[in-house]
Design a protein around this motif. Sequence first.
Motif, PDB file in Angstrom:
ATOM      1  N   PRO A 230      -9.791  18.789  17.125  1.00  0.00           N
ATOM      2  CA  PRO A 230     -11.016  18.230  16.549  1.00  0.00           C
ATOM      3  C   PRO A 230     -10.768  17.327  15.347  1.00  0.00           C
ATOM      4  N   GLU A 231      -9.822  17.713  14.491  1.00  0.00           N
ATOM      5  CA  GLU A 231      -9.561  16.896  13.308  1.00  0.00           C
ATOM      6  C   GLU A 231      -8.942  15.543  13.681  1.00  0.00           C
ATOM      7  N   MET A 232      -8.138  15.526  14.726  1.00  0.00           N
ATOM      8  CA  MET A 232      -7.565  14.265  15.192  1.00  0.00           C
ATOM      9  C   MET A 232      -8.650  13.391  15.807  1.00  0.00           C
ATOM     10  N   GLN A 233      -9.518  13.997  16.599  1.00  0.00           N
ATOM     11  CA  GLN A 233     -10.606  13.250  17.214  1.00  0.00           C
ATOM     12  C   GLN A 233     -11.526  12.640  16.159  1.00  0.00           C
ATOM     13  N   LEU A 234     -11.792  13.402  15.130  1.00  0.00           N
ATOM     14  CA  LEU A 234     -12.646  12.901  14.054  1.00  0.00           C
ATOM     15  C   LEU A 234     -11.975  11.740  13.326  1.00  0.00           C
ATOM     16  N   ALA A 235     -10.692  11.883  13.038  1.00  0.00           N
ATOM     17  CA  ALA A 235      -9.955  10.835  12.329  1.00  0.00           C
ATOM     18  C   ALA A 235      -9.866   9.544  13.139  1.00  0.00           C
ATOM     19  N   MET A 236      -9.819   9.673  14.468  1.00  0.00           N
ATOM     20  CA  MET A 236      -9.709   8.500  15.334  1.00  0.00           C
ATOM     21  C   MET A 236     -11.067   7.942  15.742  1.00  0.00           C
ATOM     22  N   GLY A 237     -12.155   8.608  15.297  1.00  0.00           N
ATOM     23  CA  GLY A 237     -13.484   8.095  15.578  1.00  0.00           C
ATOM     24  C   GLY A 237     -14.004   8.422  16.969  1.00  0.00           C
ATOM     25  N   HIS A 238     -13.475   9.498  17.580  1.00  0.00           N
ATOM     26  CA  HIS A 238     -13.916   9.860  18.928  1.00  0.00           C
ATOM     27  C   HIS A 238     -14.147  11.368  19.017  1.00  0.00           C
ATOM     28  N   ALA A 239     -14.988  11.884  18.165  1.00  0.00           N
ATOM     29  CA  ALA A 239     -15.247  13.318  18.117  1.00  0.00           C
ATOM     30  C   ALA A 239     -15.673  13.838  19.491  1.00  0.00           C
ATOM     31  N   GLY A 240     -15.010  14.917  19.924  1.00  0.00           N
ATOM     32  CA  GLY A 240     -15.355  15.558  21.180  1.00  0.00           C
ATOM     33  C   GLY A 240     -14.781  14.904  22.418  1.00  0.00           C
ATOM     34  N   ASN A 241     -13.948  13.877  22.256  1.00  0.00           N
ATOM     35  CA  ASN A 241     -13.422  13.159  23.418  1.00  0.00           C
ATOM     36  C   ASN A 241     -11.914  12.988  23.281  1.00  0.00           C
ATOM     37  N   ALA A 242     -11.165  13.879  23.939  1.00  0.00           N
ATOM     38  CA  ALA A 242      -9.705  13.858  23.812  1.00  0.00           C
ATOM     39  C   ALA A 242      -9.096  12.621  24.450  1.00  0.00           C
ATOM     40  N   ALA A 243      -9.591  12.234  25.630  1.00  0.00           N
ATOM     41  CA  ALA A 243      -9.024  11.072  26.318  1.00  0.00           C
ATOM     42  C   ALA A 243      -9.222   9.800  25.513  1.00  0.00           C
ATOM     43  N   ALA A 244     -10.416   9.636  24.929  1.00  0.00           N
ATOM     44  CA  ALA A 244     -10.679   8.451  24.105  1.00  0.00           C
ATOM     45  C   ALA A 244      -9.827   8.484  22.841  1.00  0.00           C
ATOM     46  N   THR A 245      -9.625   9.679  22.286  1.00  0.00           N
ATOM     47  CA  THR A 245      -8.769   9.814  21.107  1.00  0.00           C
ATOM     48  C   THR A 245      -7.339   9.427  21.448  1.00  0.00           C
ATOM     49  N   PHE A 246      -6.853   9.929  22.590  1.00  0.00           N
ATOM     50  CA  PHE A 246      -5.516   9.526  23.031  1.00  0.00           C
ATOM     51  C   PHE A 246      -5.445   8.012  23.190  1.00  0.00           C
ATOM     52  N   GLY A 247      -6.456   7.415  23.827  1.00  0.00           N
ATOM     53  CA  GLY A 247      -6.468   5.973  24.027  1.00  0.00           C
ATOM     54  C   GLY A 247      -6.437   5.205  22.720  1.00  0.00           C
ATOM     55  N   GLU A 248      -7.123   5.720  21.718  1.00  0.00           N
ATOM     56  CA  GLU A 248      -7.110   5.084  20.398  1.00  0.00           C
ATOM     57  C   GLU A 248      -5.712   5.124  19.785  1.00  0.00           C
ATOM     58  N   ILE A 249      -5.060   6.282  19.897  1.00  0.00           N
ATOM     59  CA  ILE A 249      -3.707   6.418  19.348  1.00  0.00           C
ATOM     60  C   ILE A 249      -2.728   5.522  20.093  1.00  0.00           C
ATOM     61  N   ARG A 250      -2.844   5.511  21.421  1.00  0.00           N
ATOM     62  CA  ARG A 250      -1.963   4.669  22.234  1.00  0.00           C
ATOM     63  C   ARG A 250      -2.167   3.198  21.908  1.00  0.00           C
ATOM     64  N   GLY A 251      -3.410   2.804  21.733  1.00  0.00           N
ATOM     65  CA  GLY A 251      -3.697   1.407  21.395  1.00  0.00           C
ATOM     66  C   GLY A 251      -3.110   1.032  20.053  1.00  0.00           C
ATOM     67  N   ARG A 252      -3.219   1.937  19.086  1.00  0.00           N
ATOM     68  CA  ARG A 252      -2.630   1.661  17.770  1.00  0.00           C
ATOM     69  C   ARG A 252      -1.115   1.529  17.853  1.00  0.00           C
ATOM     70  N   LYS A 253      -0.491   2.381  18.659  1.00  0.00           N
ATOM     71  CA  LYS A 253       0.964   2.304  18.809  1.00  0.00           C
ATOM     72  C   LYS A 253       1.362   1.001  19.483  1.00  0.00           C
ATOM     73  N   ASP A 254       0.577   0.553  20.470  1.00  0.00           N
ATOM     74  CA  ASP A 254       0.890  -0.698  21.159  1.00  0.00           C
ATOM     75  C   ASP A 254       0.836  -1.896  20.203  1.00  0.00           C
ATOM     76  N   ARG A 255       0.028  -1.785  19.171  1.00  0.00           N
ATOM     77  CA  ARG A 255      -0.108  -2.891  18.201  1.00  0.00           C
ATOM     78  C   ARG A 255       0.760  -2.679  16.969  1.00  0.00           C
ATOM     79  N   PHE A 256       1.442  -1.555  16.892  1.00  0.00           N
ATOM     80  CA  PHE A 256       2.183  -1.185  15.671  1.00  0.00           C
ATOM     81  C   PHE A 256       3.394  -2.091  15.457  1.00  0.00           C
TER      82      PHE A 256
END
Length: 256
Positions: A230-256
């Motif tokens: 939950p804390e990761m989802q909140l930090a990534m702006g996708h509370a309650g959605n693990a797949a969207a949270t993963f997608g946000e992290i993956r997108g950030r890594k792709d642009r890192f």
Amino acid sequence: MSVLIEIHQFPCLNDNYGYLVHEPGSGATIAIDTPDADVYLAEAEKMGWQISEIWNTHWHPDHAGGNLKIKEVTGCRIIGPAGEADKIPGIDKRLKGGDRVELGAATATVIDVPGHTLGHIAFHFPDQDVAFVGDAVFALGCGRVFEGTMEMMWESLKRIKKLPKKTRLYCAHEYTASNAKFAVTIEPENKALKEYVAWIEKRRAEGKPTVPALLERELETNPFLRADLPEMQLAMGHAGNAAATFGEIRGRKDRF
């Protein structure tokens, strides 16, 4: 007593790891993927092992590019993902999730882990606490989502997360130092991550590999495996959605 397997790990290409897995009772030896045929053949000769099978995790050339030469030299059998059979050079047997494959007296279970490629599979030796995961997951990272969707990749990572915590993940690349630089941007206050980063820096300074990765430590530190928190989802702006949270992290890594 469970059958013991011997794993010989060695660098090849720019940042790949090669793996030869040997079951002493039968003398059977498998090559996990084939980034560089000449290196694999030389390492097998050095160990006094004869490659009897190639187990491919996916079709990318730095994983299956050495298949045909090794098969020509050794007469080995090639097994790989059914979903990518048309792209696996020399394939003899097609595998899907839930299948079991034998290495002498040792047995591995096939896990479907699509996302990086659509047919990607992993090989889990449950009695050995070992999994060969290709490019599905890395120490502090995961594979780029080239062919699948973020939802598909997250489902694959969930399968890996369910393995016993003591499982050693043999991934295909030494990406850990660069992955660590990104991971700390996601969780800068993660104490376990800070300790892991220090260990990684020491290992690399000594010229030692950071692979295999222990799943238990990855669950505490790898941001891609923590998208269901939950804390990761909140930090990534996708509370309650693990797949969207993963997608946000993956997108950030792709642009890192």
